[in-house]
Design an enzyme around this catalytic site. Structure first.
Site, short mmCIF file in Angstrom:
data_model
loop_
_atom_site.label_atom_id
_atom_site.label_comp_id
_atom_site.label_asym_id
_atom_site.label_seq_id
_atom_site.Cartn_x
_atom_site.Cartn_y
_atom_site.Cartn_z
N TRP A 1 -11.57 46.44 -23.37
CA TRP A 1 -11.07 45.10 -22.98
C TRP A 1 -11.27 44.83 -21.50
O TRP A 1 -11.06 43.70 -21.05
CB TRP A 1 -9.60 44.97 -23.35
CG TRP A 1 -9.31 44.94 -24.82
CD1 TRP A 1 -10.17 45.25 -25.86
CD2 TRP A 1 -8.06 44.58 -25.44
NE1 TRP A 1 -9.53 45.11 -27.06
CE2 TRP A 1 -8.23 44.70 -26.84
CE3 TRP A 1 -6.82 44.17 -24.95
CZ2 TRP A 1 -7.21 44.41 -27.75
CZ3 TRP A 1 -5.79 43.89 -25.86
CH2 TRP A 1 -5.99 44.01 -27.24
N LYS A 2 -11.60 45.85 -20.74
CA LYS A 2 -11.75 45.70 -19.29
C LYS A 2 -10.50 45.06 -18.68
O LYS A 2 -9.40 45.31 -19.17
CB LYS A 2 -13.04 44.93 -18.97
CG LYS A 2 -14.25 45.55 -19.69
CD LYS A 2 -15.57 45.06 -19.19
CE LYS A 2 -16.68 45.75 -19.99
NZ LYS A 2 -18.02 45.41 -19.54
N GLY B 1 -22.69 43.02 -20.55
CA GLY B 1 -22.21 41.69 -20.21
C GLY B 1 -23.31 40.66 -19.99
O GLY B 1 -23.05 39.56 -19.52
N SER C 1 -23.64 44.51 -24.74
CA SER C 1 -23.90 43.28 -25.48
C SER C 1 -23.97 43.46 -26.99
O SER C 1 -24.75 42.78 -27.67
CB SER C 1 -25.16 42.57 -24.96
OG SER C 1 -24.97 42.17 -23.60
#
Ligand code: PGA
Length: 255
Positions: free
Chosen positions: A10-11, A172, A213
């Site tokens: 989830w960063k 990302g 990704s």
């Protein structure tokens, strides 16, 4: 047979309240999917809320980092013992930690050792930059990161941990590695490096994820690769429907 593992990183997203909401949205659909290990890794301050919201559902919990000292004057850090009983997994050496927080191969190795000593399963991240890939240094770089991360570990320890291959240029960006590139690094570099260090049995047991990704539209292609044992998912793990769909597709291509 290696059981695939899909972990959501989830960063630096979601508050404790938002964590409960997201876990509640994933709980039932994830519970229905068998044959895949599911893990979420929310921020530290959300771990208790996540643990409570998970309840007795078969969803693992992981931290995004850990420090390698046991306690003391390390302002802002979290010791491995503090995570015991709270999480089962810990992400170590994510490229964002290496890039923005100066984490080194040596620190990654120390963190991997303390995590194991505390009964936590490390998810050790490796991966090359675009510049390294363009200069044909990927294999050498990733191989060396693996050697450094696993230095001093026993085969028994290595067979229990997880390596995540995350090419930095794919994180990302929306542009995942091609299936061919992912298989080449995971099956052609990482697993053979582990064979060289710890032998065939350990390398055959070790799970290696792909990350960068991953989304529902590319999950089937990537998760059906012979050496890929799951995914570390960033952006798409913040959306309950997308994350559950990635898990479902993974189960489908293994089933
Ligand atoms: P991404 O992130 O899925 O958003 O590319 C992956 C990761 O950093 O673990």
């Amino acid at each position: 047979m290696r059981i695939p593992i899909i972990a959501g990183n989830w960063k630096m997203n979601k508050s404790p309240d938002e964590t409960i909401e997201l876990v509640e949205a994933m709980r039932a659909p994830l519970t229905d999917i068998v044959g895949v290990e599911k893990v979420i890794c929310p921020p530290f301050v959300c771990l208790s809320a996540a643990q409570e919201a998970i309840g007795d559902a078969e969803i693992g919990l992981g931290a995004q980092n850990v420090y390698f000292e046991e306690s003391g004057a390390y302002t802002g850090e979290i010791a491995p013992g503090m995570l015991e009983g709270l999480v089962q997994y810990v992400i170590i050496g994510h490229s964002e930690r290496r890039e923005y927080f100066g984490e080194t191969d040596e620190g990654v190795n120390k963190k991997t050792k303390v995590a194991l000593a505390h009964g936590l399963t490390p998810i050790v991240c490796v991966g090359e930059t675009l510049a390294l890939r363009q200069s044909a240094k990927t294999d050498d770089w990733v191989g060396r990161q693996v050697v450094a991360a696993l230095e001093g570990l026993t085969g028994e320890q290595v067979r229990t941990l997880i390596i995540a291959y995350e090419p930095i240029w794919a994180i990302g960006t929306g542009v995942a590695a091609t299936a061919e590139d992912a298989q080449q690094v995971i099956g052609g570099v990482i697993r053979p490096t582990v064979v060289g260090l710890f032998g065939d049995d350990v390398a055959a047991a070790l799970r290696i994820q792909y990350g960068g990704s991953v989304k529902p539209s590319n999950a089937t292609e990537l998760m059906s690769l012979p050496d890929v044992d799951g995914a570390l998912v960033g952006g798409a793990s913040l959306n309950a429907a997308d994350f559950c769909e990635i898990v479902r597709l993974t189960a489908a291509c293994r089933g």
